[in-house]
Design a protein around this motif. Structure first.
Motif, PDB file in Angstrom:
ATOM      1  N   ALA A   1      -0.757 -46.609 -89.175  1.00  0.00           N
ATOM      2  CA  ALA A   1       0.165 -46.396 -88.065  1.00  0.00           C
ATOM      3  C   ALA A   1      -0.176 -45.108 -87.320  1.00  0.00           C
ATOM      4  CB  ALA A   1       1.602 -46.354 -88.582  1.00  0.00           C
ATOM      5  N   ALA A   2      -0.567 -44.072 -88.053  1.00  0.00           N
ATOM      6  CA  ALA A   2      -0.933 -42.801 -87.414  1.00  0.00           C
ATOM      7  C   ALA A   2      -2.184 -42.963 -86.551  1.00  0.00           C
ATOM      8  CB  ALA A   2      -1.146 -41.725 -88.474  1.00  0.00           C
ATOM      9  N   ILE A   3      -3.162 -43.708 -87.038  1.00  0.00           N
ATOM     10  CA  ILE A   3      -4.390 -43.932 -86.266  1.00  0.00           C
ATOM     11  C   ILE A   3      -4.087 -44.737 -85.003  1.00  0.00           C
ATOM     12  CG2 ILE A   3      -6.610 -45.135 -86.299  1.00  0.00           C
ATOM     13  CD1 ILE A   3      -6.854 -44.264 -89.240  1.00  0.00           C
ATOM     14  N   LEU A   4      -3.272 -45.777 -85.136  1.00  0.00           N
ATOM     15  CA  LEU A   4      -2.912 -46.576 -83.965  1.00  0.00           C
ATOM     16  C   LEU A   4      -2.129 -45.752 -82.953  1.00  0.00           C
ATOM     17  CD1 LEU A   4      -1.951 -49.994 -85.584  1.00  0.00           C
ATOM     18  CD2 LEU A   4      -3.980 -49.470 -84.222  1.00  0.00           C
ATOM     19  N   THR A   5      -1.191 -44.923 -83.398  1.00  0.00           N
ATOM     20  CA  THR A   5      -0.413 -44.077 -82.494  1.00  0.00           C
ATOM     21  C   THR A   5      -1.310 -43.071 -81.777  1.00  0.00           C
ATOM     22  OG1 THR A   5       1.507 -44.307 -83.931  1.00  0.00           O
ATOM     23  CG2 THR A   5       1.544 -42.483 -82.366  1.00  0.00           C
ATOM     24  N   ALA A   6      -2.195 -42.428 -82.510  1.00  0.00           N
ATOM     25  CA  ALA A   6      -3.111 -41.460 -81.901  1.00  0.00           C
ATOM     26  C   ALA A   6      -4.025 -42.146 -80.889  1.00  0.00           C
ATOM     27  CB  ALA A   6      -3.934 -40.758 -82.981  1.00  0.00           C
ATOM     28  N   GLY A   7      -4.510 -43.342 -81.215  1.00  0.00           N
ATOM     29  CA  GLY A   7      -5.352 -44.079 -80.268  1.00  0.00           C
ATOM     30  C   GLY A   7      -4.593 -44.462 -79.012  1.00  0.00           C
ATOM     31  N   GLY A   8      -3.339 -44.907 -79.174  1.00  0.00           N
ATOM     32  CA  GLY A   8      -2.516 -45.254 -78.015  1.00  0.00           C
ATOM     33  C   GLY A   8      -2.258 -44.052 -77.126  1.00  0.00           C
ATOM     34  N   LEU A   9      -1.949 -42.894 -77.727  1.00  0.00           N
ATOM     35  CA  LEU A   9      -1.734 -41.677 -76.944  1.00  0.00           C
ATOM     36  C   LEU A   9      -2.998 -41.247 -76.215  1.00  0.00           C
ATOM     37  CD1 LEU A   9       0.493 -39.589 -79.385  1.00  0.00           C
ATOM     38  CD2 LEU A   9       1.184 -40.611 -77.205  1.00  0.00           C
ATOM     39  N   LEU A  10      -4.136 -41.400 -76.848  1.00  0.00           N
ATOM     40  CA  LEU A  10      -5.399 -41.039 -76.213  1.00  0.00           C
ATOM     41  C   LEU A  10      -5.681 -41.937 -75.015  1.00  0.00           C
ATOM     42  CD1 LEU A  10      -7.927 -39.257 -76.333  1.00  0.00           C
ATOM     43  CD2 LEU A  10      -8.966 -40.982 -77.793  1.00  0.00           C
ATOM     44  N   VAL A  11      -5.473 -43.244 -75.174  1.00  0.00           N
ATOM     45  CA  VAL A  11      -5.688 -44.177 -74.058  1.00  0.00           C
ATOM     46  C   VAL A  11      -4.717 -43.858 -72.927  1.00  0.00           C
ATOM     47  CG1 VAL A  11      -5.443 -46.602 -73.383  1.00  0.00           C
ATOM     48  CG2 VAL A  11      -6.689 -46.002 -75.459  1.00  0.00           C
ATOM     49  N   TRP A  12      -3.457 -43.594 -73.255  1.00  0.00           N
ATOM     50  CA  TRP A  12      -2.462 -43.272 -72.223  1.00  0.00           C
ATOM     51  C   TRP A  12      -2.856 -42.002 -71.468  1.00  0.00           C
ATOM     52  CZ3 TRP A  12       0.978 -39.040 -72.170  1.00  0.00           C
ATOM     53  CH2 TRP A  12       1.923 -39.060 -71.149  1.00  0.00           C
ATOM     54  N   ALA A  13      -3.280 -40.953 -72.197  1.00  0.00           N
ATOM     55  CA  ALA A  13      -3.661 -39.687 -71.557  1.00  0.00           C
ATOM     56  C   ALA A  13      -4.886 -39.872 -70.668  1.00  0.00           C
ATOM     57  CB  ALA A  13      -3.924 -38.622 -72.619  1.00  0.00           C
ATOM     58  N   LEU A  14      -5.866 -40.632 -71.125  1.00  0.00           N
ATOM     59  CA  LEU A  14      -7.064 -40.860 -70.308  1.00  0.00           C
ATOM     60  C   LEU A  14      -6.750 -41.683 -69.070  1.00  0.00           C
ATOM     61  CD1 LEU A  14      -9.771 -41.475 -73.062  1.00  0.00           C
ATOM     62  CD2 LEU A  14      -9.492 -39.470 -71.594  1.00  0.00           C
TER      63      LEU A  14
END
Length: 195
Positions: free
Chosen positions: A144-157
């Protein structure tokens, strides 16, 4: 008076080392030629622990599977099978292996063997925690932490890419039709976007 030939330093060093060379050579082949026994190994434990009698269970897939799920308690953090087959100085993993073999010979299943070790050593003896209760967090939280971090990274980019497109499209606009006050507001907004 005749002069003696001078020897260069390098030549003198070579001659000196050649004189010392026979002192460092082992003398065992000569002793064997005379029929004498080879020298004894005075401390056999330096070569590792003595191998136990090999049983039919040494390479049994069931034993290997059970031992792969048990952590050796010597502190190496390896499973019992890996520790007993690679670290020949460990005395803990062979003892644990003998316990596993004794439990298999007593007719125990794999789960019963694991439960016996958990009762004796605690749950830390397992390589992976049981999939029940609070232990489920160990299985789901990292994913869940990896998925959340990936989602935040995609959103920021994506957000940054949108800002960059707005700045690039605004820079190419013709601002001649705007008044001075509107132009200043637009330039101030562009400065905020670039930060």
């Amino acid at each position: 008076m005749p002069r003696s030939p001078r020897v260069a330093r390098r030549e003198a060093l070579k001659l000196g080392l050649a004189g010392l060379l026979p002192l460092g050579l082992p003398q065992e082949p000569e002793a064997q030629d005379r029929g004498e026994a080879a020298p004894r190994l005075y401390d056999p434990f330096r070569a590792g622990r003595a191998q136990d009698r090999i049983t039919d269970y040494e390479n049994d897939p069931f034993i290997i599977e059970v031992e792969s799920r048990l952590r050796c308690t010597c502190g190496c953090n390896l499973d019992v099978y890996t520790c007993r087959t690679t670290d020949f100085t460990c005395g803990t993993s062979p003892a644990m292996h003998r316990e596993v073999v004794a439990l298999v010979e007593a007719g125990k299943t794999g789960e019963e063997i694991l439960e016996a070790f958990v009762a004796q050593h605690g749950e830390l003896v397992l390589m992976a925690p049981k999939k029940e209760g609070f232990n489920l967090a160990a299985y789901f939280v990292p994913g869940a932490a990896i998925l959340t971090a990936g989602g935040l990274l995609v959103w920021a980019l994506a957000r940054r890419g949108g800002r960059m497109q707005a700045v690039q499209s605004a820079e190419g606009m013709d601002l001649s039709g705007l008044g001075d006050e509107d132009r200043e507001k637009l330039e101030a907004e562009l400065q905020n976007l670039e930060l």
